[in-house]
Design an enzyme around this catalytic site. Structure first.
Site, PDB file in Angstrom:
ATOM      1  N   SER A   1       0.822  -1.203   0.000  1.00 45.75           N
ATOM      2  CA  SER A   1       0.000   0.000   0.000  1.00 45.75           C
ATOM      3  C   SER A   1       0.859   1.257   0.000  1.00 45.75           C
ATOM      4  CB  SER A   1      -0.936   0.003   1.207  1.00 45.75           C
ATOM      5  OG  SER A   1      -0.216  -0.245   2.381  1.00 45.75           O
TER       6      SER A   1
ATOM      7  N   HIS B   1      -2.226  -2.923  -6.266  1.00 40.84           N
ATOM      8  CA  HIS B   1      -2.747  -2.543  -4.956  1.00 40.84           C
ATOM      9  C   HIS B   1      -4.265  -2.737  -4.894  1.00 40.84           C
ATOM     10  CE1 HIS B   1      -3.210   0.892  -1.786  1.00 40.84           C
ATOM     11  NE2 HIS B   1      -3.282  -0.293  -1.225  1.00 40.84           N
TER      12      HIS B   1
ATOM     13  N   GLU C   1      -5.143  -0.381  -7.956  1.00 40.72           N
ATOM     14  CA  GLU C   1      -4.207   0.670  -8.343  1.00 40.72           C
ATOM     15  C   GLU C   1      -2.970  -0.048  -8.899  1.00 40.72           C
ATOM     16  OE1 GLU C   1      -3.027   2.940  -4.872  1.00 40.72           O
ATOM     17  OE2 GLU C   1      -2.967   4.812  -5.985  1.00 40.72           O
TER      18      GLU C   1
ATOM     19  N   ASN D   1      -3.251   6.291  -1.048  1.00 39.36           N
ATOM     20  CA  ASN D   1      -2.843   6.610   0.329  1.00 39.36           C
ATOM     21  C   ASN D   1      -2.230   7.992   0.477  1.00 39.36           C
ATOM     22  OD1 ASN D   1      -3.816   4.492   1.892  1.00 39.36           O
ATOM     23  ND2 ASN D   1      -2.294   3.134   0.983  1.00 39.36           N
TER      24      ASN D   1
HETATM   25  N1  CAA Z   1     -15.272  -9.877   2.388  1.00 38.55           N
HETATM   26  C1  CAA Z   1     -16.188 -10.050   1.434  1.00 38.55           C
HETATM   27  N2  CAA Z   1     -17.335  -9.359   1.375  1.00 38.55           N
HETATM   28  C2  CAA Z   1     -17.568  -8.486   2.345  1.00 38.55           C
HETATM   29  C3  CAA Z   1     -16.689  -8.252   3.399  1.00 38.55           C
HETATM   30  C4  CAA Z   1     -15.484  -9.003   3.394  1.00 38.55           C
HETATM   31  N3  CAA Z   1     -14.556  -8.844   4.338  1.00 38.55           N
HETATM   32  N4  CAA Z   1     -17.209  -7.315   4.210  1.00 38.55           N
HETATM   33  C5  CAA Z   1     -18.377  -6.968   3.689  1.00 38.55           C
HETATM   34  N5  CAA Z   1     -18.592  -7.655   2.548  1.00 38.55           N
HETATM   35  C6  CAA Z   1     -19.699  -7.519   1.631  1.00 38.55           C
HETATM   36  C7  CAA Z   1     -20.739  -8.509   1.845  1.00 38.55           C
HETATM   37  O1  CAA Z   1     -21.124  -9.007   0.577  1.00 38.55           O
HETATM   38  C8  CAA Z   1     -21.885  -7.704   2.441  1.00 38.55           C
HETATM   39  O2  CAA Z   1     -23.097  -8.127   1.979  1.00 38.55           O
HETATM   40  P1  CAA Z   1     -23.832  -9.392   2.630  1.00 38.55           P
HETATM   41  O3  CAA Z   1     -23.961  -9.117   4.105  1.00 38.55           O
HETATM   42  O4  CAA Z   1     -25.107  -9.401   1.916  1.00 38.55           O
HETATM   43  O5  CAA Z   1     -23.002 -10.589   2.331  1.00 38.55           O
HETATM   44  C9  CAA Z   1     -21.655  -6.290   1.912  1.00 38.55           C
HETATM   45  O6  CAA Z   1     -20.245  -6.201   1.738  1.00 38.55           O
HETATM   46  C10 CAA Z   1     -22.083  -5.214   2.875  1.00 38.55           C
HETATM   47  O7  CAA Z   1     -21.494  -5.469   4.106  1.00 38.55           O
HETATM   48  P2  CAA Z   1     -22.147  -5.093   5.508  1.00 38.55           P
HETATM   49  O8  CAA Z   1     -23.639  -5.099   5.364  1.00 38.55           O
HETATM   50  O9  CAA Z   1     -21.523  -5.960   6.533  1.00 38.55           O
HETATM   51  O10 CAA Z   1     -21.638  -3.653   5.846  1.00 38.55           O
HETATM   52  P3  CAA Z   1     -21.646  -2.306   5.030  1.00 38.55           P
HETATM   53  O11 CAA Z   1     -22.852  -2.138   4.176  1.00 38.55           O
HETATM   54  O12 CAA Z   1     -21.349  -1.287   6.031  1.00 38.55           O
HETATM   55  O13 CAA Z   1     -20.390  -2.441   4.062  1.00 38.55           O
HETATM   56  C11 CAA Z   1     -18.108  -2.170   3.603  1.00 38.55           C
HETATM   57  C12 CAA Z   1     -19.145  -2.801   4.524  1.00 38.55           C
HETATM   58  C13 CAA Z   1     -18.227  -2.787   2.208  1.00 38.55           C
HETATM   59  C14 CAA Z   1     -16.747  -2.560   4.185  1.00 38.55           C
HETATM   60  C15 CAA Z   1     -18.339  -0.615   3.518  1.00 38.55           C
HETATM   61  O14 CAA Z   1     -18.461  -0.078   4.796  1.00 38.55           O
HETATM   62  C16 CAA Z   1     -17.232   0.123   2.810  1.00 38.55           C
HETATM   63  O15 CAA Z   1     -17.178   0.169   1.599  1.00 38.55           O
HETATM   64  N6  CAA Z   1     -16.326   0.726   3.612  1.00 38.55           N
HETATM   65  C17 CAA Z   1     -15.176   1.455   3.083  1.00 38.55           C
HETATM   66  C18 CAA Z   1     -14.086   0.475   2.769  1.00 38.55           C
HETATM   67  C19 CAA Z   1     -12.874   1.167   2.270  1.00 38.55           C
HETATM   68  O16 CAA Z   1     -12.757   2.370   2.169  1.00 38.55           O
HETATM   69  N7  CAA Z   1     -11.882   0.331   1.932  1.00 38.55           N
HETATM   70  C20 CAA Z   1     -10.586   0.820   1.494  1.00 38.55           C
HETATM   71  C21 CAA Z   1      -9.672   0.847   2.659  1.00 38.55           C
HETATM   72  S1  CAA Z   1      -8.095   1.435   2.182  1.00 38.55           S
HETATM   73  C22 CAA Z   1      -7.300   0.066   1.646  1.00 38.55           C
HETATM   74  O17 CAA Z   1      -7.748  -1.033   1.681  1.00 38.55           O
HETATM   75  C23 CAA Z   1      -5.966   0.263   1.049  1.00 38.55           C
HETATM   76  C24 CAA Z   1      -4.877   0.689   1.872  1.00 38.55           C
HETATM   77  O18 CAA Z   1      -3.803   0.754   1.325  1.00 38.55           O
HETATM   78  C25 CAA Z   1      -4.929   1.060   3.280  1.00 38.55           C
END
Ligand code: CAA
Length: 291
Positions: A119, A145, A157, A195
């Site tokens: 990342s 990424h 990315e 990031n």
């Molecule tokens: N694996 C697979 N699918 C997942 C999952 C996981 N770990 N977590 C959630 N899901 C899916 C599921 O399909 C779930 O639907 P179902 O319950 O019907 O199966 C769906 O996402 C929605 O999940 P939730 O109802 O539990 O929760 P939510 O609606 O709040 O969504 C989220 C959860 C998708 C994580 C959402 O909150 C989100 O998009 N958050 C932002 C995530 C983000 O910004 N990620 C980038 C982080 S930065 C990074 O990764 C890079 C870095 O370098 C640091």
């Protein structure tokens, strides 16, 4: 593109997610983690995720079973030698990644692309470790990424190092599309794009909390309801891992040689206290009752 088997090094949250997405998109997968415990955890998580996909009628049971059968879980890196494309998703530590890439370049065919899911670590520096083993290898090292949770997030990315060949970039973009993702290119600068922009925002949220602008839950609600964030920045920091956030801020501060990227003292203090977020059960918020 002639990729049938994808090797994944590291079976943590990111490696496990990449392996699952590859298997669901009909690639054979070899996922390697030196920890047998992590390997079992990854396998159990895959089973749970696939069952959920079937239960939600997003895929037929036969597809879930086929995906499951396509994944081989191993704990010795040698098995990765049968891969046509490798994605490394081990810990964010330059020396660890250099060692992995130096080993990989010895074991895989000369046409196999070696991608890192880092990342924030320099692709060019990781690639340099392969040059020491086999001249010309840096041409096939690239950044790929993914974002957490990998099965949900659309972006990959794609980061070209100084010596990455055009063909390596083209194949990586193509593979990302075959994984159902949208690949977007970025250059090899500290934090790349995601990031470079996201982490200072998260860091600023810690400053706002530290200065008493709002309590964490309110701060997050404001960003969710007012800026359409799916998660507030502090909740997101817990989700990413506070240690990872601090590490990325350090990479930005050092790499861009600018103190405005220094990690917020409160973020550093939470990390020092072992409050790392979801993975430790407590970060900004307490998850001890939800796990
Ligand atoms: N694996 C697979 N699918 C997942 C999952 C996981 N770990 N977590 C959630 N899901 C899916 C599921 O399909 C779930 O639907 P179902 O319950 O019907 O199966 C769906 O996402 C929605 O999940 P939730 O109802 O539990 O929760 P939510 O609606 O709040 O969504 C989220 C959860 C998708 C994580 C959402 O909150 C989100 O998009 N958050 C932002 C995530 C983000 O910004 N990620 C980038 C982080 S930065 C990074 O990764 C890079 C870095 O370098 C640091």
């Amino acid at each position: 593109m002639n990729v049938k088997t994808v090797g994944v090094v590291g079976a943590g949250q990111m490696g496990g997610g990449i392996a699952l997405v590859a298997a669901l998109n009909k690639f054979n997968v070899i996922v390697c983690d030196k920890s047998v415990e992590q390997q079992h955890k990854c396998e159990a998580d895959h089973k749970k995720r696939l069952a959920r996909e079937v239960e939600k009628q997003r895929i037929p049971a036969a597809d879930a079973e086929a995906a499951s059968k396509r994944i081989r879980y191993v704990h010795v890196m040698d098995f990765i030698k049968d891969s046509d494309f490798v994605v490394e998703a081990a810990v964010e530590n330059l020396q660890v990644k250099k060692d992995i890439f130096a080993s990989l370049v010895k074991m895989v065919r000369e046409d196999v692309i070696l991608a890192t899911n880092t990342s924030s670590i320099s692709i060019t520096e990781i690639a340099a470790a392969t040059e020491l083993v086999r001249k010309g290898s840096a041409a096939r090292v690239i950044g790929m990424h993914f974002f957490n949770p990998v099965p949900v997030m659309k972006l990959v990315e794609v980061i070209k190092g100084l010596q990455t060949a055009e063909g390596t970039t083209a194949t990586t973009l193509e593979l990302a599309k075959l994984l159902g993702k949208t690949p977007i290119p970025a250059n090899d600068r500290p934090g790349f794009v995601s990031n470079r922009v996201l982490m200072p925002l998260i860091n600023e949220a810690f400053y706002a909390w530290m200065e008493g602008v709002a309590e964490p839950a309110h701060l997050d609600e404001i960003m969710k309801l007012g800026c359409n964030f799916p998660m507030g920045p502090l909740r997101l920091a817990d989700f990413i891992g506070l240690d990872t956030c601090e590490h990325i801020m350090n990479v930005l501060a050092d790499g861009l040689n600018n103190d405005r990227y220094r990690a917020c003292p409160l973020l550093k203090q939470l990390v020092a206290a072992g409050r790392l977020g979801d993975k430790s059960g407590r970060g900004v918020f307490d998850y001890s009752q939800t796990k």
